[in-house]
Design an enzyme around this catalytic site. Structure first.
Site: not given
Length: 384
Positions: A1-2
């Site tokens: 997840m960025c």
């Protein structure tokens, strides 16, 4: 997840105050993120990107943003540190990547640019390979050929562009046009997923700007799960009171700065409010902030009933001794992802109030002081 961050202000800010200097800056989040839903990959080391616009219009430079990307980890890139110390901008997008789709390459690093538009994404389009052909078939040749990478995020940007009548126009877009294009993009991706029989939820925290206004979503295609974290802060100044420690100053009721981030940048919990799940945030050219619930099949009128996918407590340590140990003189700051949120309803733009008459101070104060049940309601609010 960025992790992603955006800043819009009346005055340009030195990029270092967002990217490198805060103790919990987005660069530090690349190796020490604390509010990720995906705990399998705790490091955002698959590249980064920073995009910004010029402070003053320059016909020779044009209206397109400048974007710097790299596949090296953000915390280990000296060029980023040097640039952040020397560049100022009134509108900044920043992103650190943990890949869920696509190879580790510069073409897959956010943000992306098309004309004067810039776009980034935190999350993933579930089972994107099952709808990729549908996505590509929906695009014009011109927009299809703009995609250089192979991420679901860049193809989502292409879908967004296809919702605009003139995506390459030279003049700024009306923020309502960008808002409608964002809603249509989410709806189309959901529809294609449903046709393909995809049951996994897509997380679509999208952000787009034309250099004048900004549209950002916190969204998940589920009625019961929380979307990836997203926080909002606004004020008059964003300043450091000691090395690594920042706070948002509210010198009056007028808002000159808006920051939206996957995780808070400061240790001042009162600076940040949680953007509700399945909400669209619009920052107008005059720095009015409007929040709209995304009312579709996944709309949940009681957001406190949503369940997070992980424990919602994040700890960020304060300063420690040089040997790495801690003692009682050094504090520990705890971020708790509580459910204090800004209520949302369809809002109507209004002219920016005169100084001292902004609705922000009263609205935000009421939101912070109201009981949790009121904060989860849909009482009218425009953050201006």
């Amino acid at each position: 997840m960025c992790r992603m961050l955006l800043y819009k202000g009346n005055q340009p800010i030195q990029l270092a105050h967002l990217l490198t200097k805060p103790a919990h800056s987005i660069i530090n989040q690349s190796f020490d993120s604390r509010l990720r839903l995906d705990t399998r990959r705790p490091i955002n080391g698959d590249g980064f990107g920073v995009g910004w616009y010029e402070s003053e219009p320059d016909p020779e430079l044009g209206a397109a943003p400048c974007i710097f990307t790299s596949v090296t980890p953000a915390w280990n890139n000296m060029n980023l540190i040097r640039l952040a110390d020397k560049i100022k901008s009134p509108l900044v997008f920043a992103h650190v990547r943990a890949s869920t789709a696509g190879s580790v390459s510069e073409s897959n690093c956010h943000p992306w640019q098309y004309g004067r538009l810039m776009f980034m994404h935190n999350g993933n389009v579930a089972d994107f390979h099952l709808i990729k052909r549908k996505v590509q078939e929906s695009l014009t040749d011109e927009i299809f050929l703009t995609v250089n990478g192979n991420t679901d995020s860049e193809w989502a940007f292409a879908v967004f562009l296809s919702q605009l009548k003139t995506p390459l126009q030279a003049e700024p877009f009306c923020h309502s046009v960008l808002k409608e294009a964002m809603l249509k993009t989410i709806a189309k991706l959901n529809a294609w997923g449903k046709e393909a029989g995809i049951t996994e939820a897509s997380m679509m925290n999208f952000a787009v700007t034309d250099g004048v206004s900004v549209v950002c979503s916190r969204y998940i295609s589920s009625r019961t799960l929380e979307a990836a974290s997203l926080y909002f802060s606004s004020g008059t100044r964003f300043e450091s009171y000691k090395p690594g420690h920042y706070r948002m100053i509210k010198a009056d009721k007028r808002e000159d700065i808006v920051v939206i981030a996957s995780e808070p940048l400061t240790f001042e919990k009162a600076d940040w409010l949680t953007i509700p799940t399945n909400t669209l945030v619009v920052i107008t050219s005059k720095l009015n902030v409007l929040m709209y619930p995304i009312v579709d099949e996944y709309h949940n009128p009681t957001p406190t009933g949503r369940a997070p996918e992980q424990a919602n407590v994040a700890v960020v340590q304060g300063e420690g001794r040089g040997d790495g140990a801690r003692d009682q003189r050094h504090r520990e700051v705890v971020f708790v992802e509580d459910h204090r949120v800004i209520p949302t309803v369809p809002a109507v733009d209004s002219p920016r109030p005169d100084k001292g008459q902004s609705t922000m101070g009263h609205s935000e104060s009421a939101a912070r002081d109201a009981p949790a049940r009121a904060l989860a309601s849909t009482a009218p609010l425009m953050v201006a």
